[in-house]
Design a protein around this motif. Structure first.
Motif, PDB file in Angstrom:
ATOM      1  N   ASP A 251      21.198 -67.071  18.283  1.00  0.00           N
ATOM      2  CA  ASP A 251      19.889 -67.675  18.510  1.00  0.00           C
ATOM      3  C   ASP A 251      18.763 -66.641  18.484  1.00  0.00           C
ATOM      4  O   ASP A 251      17.601 -66.989  18.726  1.00  0.00           O
ATOM      5  CB  ASP A 251      19.874 -68.427  19.841  1.00  0.00           C
ATOM      6  CG  ASP A 251      20.168 -67.526  21.033  1.00  0.00           C
ATOM      7  OD1 ASP A 251      20.719 -66.423  20.826  1.00  0.00           O
ATOM      8  OD2 ASP A 251      19.838 -67.923  22.166  1.00  0.00           O
ATOM      9  N   LEU A 252      19.095 -65.387  18.180  1.00  0.00           N
ATOM     10  CA  LEU A 252      18.078 -64.333  18.131  1.00  0.00           C
ATOM     11  C   LEU A 252      17.815 -63.857  16.702  1.00  0.00           C
ATOM     12  O   LEU A 252      17.259 -62.784  16.502  1.00  0.00           O
ATOM     13  CB  LEU A 252      18.506 -63.132  18.989  1.00  0.00           C
ATOM     14  CG  LEU A 252      18.660 -63.366  20.492  1.00  0.00           C
ATOM     15  CD1 LEU A 252      19.013 -62.060  21.192  1.00  0.00           C
ATOM     16  CD2 LEU A 252      17.397 -63.977  21.081  1.00  0.00           C
ATOM     17  N   LEU A 253      18.219 -64.648  15.712  1.00  0.00           N
ATOM     18  CA  LEU A 253      17.958 -64.273  14.330  1.00  0.00           C
ATOM     19  C   LEU A 253      16.440 -64.212  14.123  1.00  0.00           C
ATOM     20  O   LEU A 253      15.727 -65.173  14.393  1.00  0.00           O
ATOM     21  CB  LEU A 253      18.583 -65.296  13.389  1.00  0.00           C
ATOM     22  CG  LEU A 253      18.751 -64.871  11.920  1.00  0.00           C
ATOM     23  CD1 LEU A 253      19.738 -63.725  11.807  1.00  0.00           C
ATOM     24  CD2 LEU A 253      19.219 -66.054  11.076  1.00  0.00           C
ATOM     25  N   ASN A 254      15.960 -63.040  13.681  1.00  0.00           N
ATOM     26  CA  ASN A 254      14.517 -62.810  13.488  1.00  0.00           C
ATOM     27  C   ASN A 254      13.710 -62.986  14.777  1.00  0.00           C
ATOM     28  O   ASN A 254      12.541 -63.375  14.751  1.00  0.00           O
ATOM     29  CB  ASN A 254      13.956 -63.738  12.406  1.00  0.00           C
ATOM     30  CG  ASN A 254      14.572 -63.470  11.051  1.00  0.00           C
ATOM     31  OD1 ASN A 254      14.635 -62.331  10.597  1.00  0.00           O
ATOM     32  ND2 ASN A 254      15.059 -64.524  10.401  1.00  0.00           N
ATOM     33  N   SER A 255      14.339 -62.711  15.897  1.00  0.00           N
ATOM     34  CA  SER A 255      13.629 -62.810  17.175  1.00  0.00           C
ATOM     35  C   SER A 255      14.314 -61.915  18.208  1.00  0.00           C
ATOM     36  O   SER A 255      15.244 -61.172  17.888  1.00  0.00           O
ATOM     37  CB  SER A 255      13.584 -64.265  17.674  1.00  0.00           C
ATOM     38  OG  SER A 255      14.884 -64.731  17.970  1.00  0.00           O
TER      39      SER A 255
ATOM     40  N   VAL B 257      12.610 -54.266  29.084  1.00  0.00           N
ATOM     41  CA  VAL B 257      13.858 -54.120  28.339  1.00  0.00           C
ATOM     42  C   VAL B 257      14.021 -55.371  27.478  1.00  0.00           C
ATOM     43  O   VAL B 257      13.858 -56.487  27.982  1.00  0.00           O
ATOM     44  CB  VAL B 257      15.075 -53.999  29.288  1.00  0.00           C
ATOM     45  CG1 VAL B 257      16.348 -53.773  28.490  1.00  0.00           C
ATOM     46  CG2 VAL B 257      14.862 -52.893  30.312  1.00  0.00           C
ATOM     47  N   PHE B 258      14.272 -55.192  26.203  1.00  0.00           N
ATOM     48  CA  PHE B 258      14.485 -56.376  25.379  1.00  0.00           C
ATOM     49  C   PHE B 258      15.485 -56.106  24.269  1.00  0.00           C
ATOM     50  O   PHE B 258      15.681 -54.980  23.831  1.00  0.00           O
ATOM     51  CB  PHE B 258      13.179 -56.950  24.822  1.00  0.00           C
ATOM     52  CG  PHE B 258      12.341 -55.989  24.035  1.00  0.00           C
ATOM     53  CD1 PHE B 258      11.459 -55.125  24.658  1.00  0.00           C
ATOM     54  CD2 PHE B 258      12.418 -55.962  22.647  1.00  0.00           C
ATOM     55  CE1 PHE B 258      10.672 -54.242  23.924  1.00  0.00           C
ATOM     56  CE2 PHE B 258      11.639 -55.096  21.911  1.00  0.00           C
ATOM     57  CZ  PHE B 258      10.768 -54.230  22.551  1.00  0.00           C
ATOM     58  N   LEU B 259      16.106 -57.187  23.837  1.00  0.00           N
ATOM     59  CA  LEU B 259      17.147 -57.151  22.820  1.00  0.00           C
ATOM     60  C   LEU B 259      16.635 -57.869  21.586  1.00  0.00           C
ATOM     61  O   LEU B 259      16.111 -58.979  21.679  1.00  0.00           O
ATOM     62  CB  LEU B 259      18.408 -57.842  23.342  1.00  0.00           C
ATOM     63  CG  LEU B 259      19.621 -57.915  22.412  1.00  0.00           C
ATOM     64  CD1 LEU B 259      20.202 -56.520  22.177  1.00  0.00           C
ATOM     65  CD2 LEU B 259      20.684 -58.843  23.008  1.00  0.00           C
ATOM     66  N   ILE B 260      16.774 -57.234  20.418  1.00  0.00           N
ATOM     67  CA  ILE B 260      16.337 -57.833  19.161  1.00  0.00           C
ATOM     68  C   ILE B 260      17.555 -58.103  18.290  1.00  0.00           C
ATOM     69  O   ILE B 260      18.389 -57.228  18.072  1.00  0.00           O
ATOM     70  CB  ILE B 260      15.361 -56.900  18.417  1.00  0.00           C
ATOM     71  CG1 ILE B 260      14.082 -56.720  19.246  1.00  0.00           C
ATOM     72  CG2 ILE B 260      15.007 -57.471  17.044  1.00  0.00           C
ATOM     73  CD1 ILE B 260      13.054 -55.840  18.591  1.00  0.00           C
ATOM     74  N   GLY B 261      17.653 -59.340  17.803  1.00  0.00           N
ATOM     75  CA  GLY B 261      18.770 -59.720  16.949  1.00  0.00           C
ATOM     76  C   GLY B 261      18.594 -59.212  15.533  1.00  0.00           C
ATOM     77  O   GLY B 261      17.722 -58.391  15.240  1.00  0.00           O
TER      78      GLY B 261
END
Length: 252
Positions: free
Chosen positions: A99-103, A59-63
């Motif tokens: 902190d998840l911009l482009n990540s 499970v992962f979250l993308i910004g």
């Protein structure tokens, strides 16, 4: 199921519309990785993925993205995604993605109590996650924020920060502080992404000239290149369905 890579999306329950844009799935049943290009679309994606066997579950979250990125979808992979509108970051996910911009980041496999067995059918997955999101809905959201996002969506990003401020009664400084702290970018930068997203809908229809408020054709081409990596003509051709978002828009 199909024996080639495919993706499909469905709209959520109208009750969730302020927080969820759509719910979808990607499936690569082949033995080869599928090369795709992810383009900025103004959404925050929550993925539940199963690769190979049911033992491989993540499970992962993308910004938010601000530039195109080439990725490979592994062989024998099925992924279900919830595409959130930014307002969900505060009210549903209860976090910041600055902190998840482009990540992105991995979440616990137990997130929302979904299991590999839930990744079989899009309709069943949609029902389960919709129920979970409905349980997380706030009793009352800030009306200024609801109006702000309604304004920038309906204008396709073509509304200035000053106009948004005047119509919401929320100062430009406060708006940009909210965007930077919660999402990691300014309102102006986010609106530019929304305008690109709206332009993709026109490109999907074969319209390779600006339909929105670009200064000229040169500016239009420059912005399309910035967010997709290619000129409008090449993007429209979409060889091998590399640009997933465009492929989805052409299905409509």
């Amino acid at each position: 199921m199909n024996d080639e890579f495919y993706c499909t999306f469905i709209k959520p329950d109208p009750l969730l519309d302020s927080f969820v844009e759509n719910i979808g799935m990607f499936h690569n049943p082949t033995d080869e990785p599928k090369e795709v290009v992810i383009m900025p679309d103004g959404r925050v994606d929550l993925f539940f993925m199963r690769s190979g066997s049911e033992d491989s579950f993540s499970v992962f979250l993308i910004g938010l993205e601000t530039s195109p990125e080439q990725r490979n979808i592994p062989p024998q992979t099925i992924a279900f995604a919830v595409s959130f509108r930014p307002l969900a970051v505060e009210y549903i996910l209860n976090t910041s993605i600055a902190d998840l911009l482009n990540s992105g980041k991995n979440l616990p496999e137990t997130f929302w109590n979904l299991t590999p067995g839930d990744l079989e059918n899009l309709e069943t997955f949609q029902q389960k996650v919709s129920q979970r999101i409905a349980e997380l809905l706030p009793e009352k959201a800030d009306e200024r924020k609801l109006k702000l996002f309604d304004l920038i969506y309906s204008s396709k990003g073509e509304m200035s920060v000053k106009e948004v401020s005047e119509k919401t009664g929320w100062s430009s400084r406060q708006i940009n502080r909210y965007f930077n702290q919660r999402l990691g970018l300014s309102l102006k930068a986010y609106c530019t992404i929304l305008r690109f997203r709206a332009s993709l809908e026109h490109i999907a229809e074969g319209k390779l000239f600006p339909e929105l408020n670009f200064a000229d054709q040169t500016h239009f081409i420059k912005e399309i290149r910035k967010f997709s990596g290619v000129a409008p003509k090449e993007l429209s051709q979409n060889k091998n369905d590399r640009f997933i978002l465009l492929s989805v828009l052409k299905q409509k």
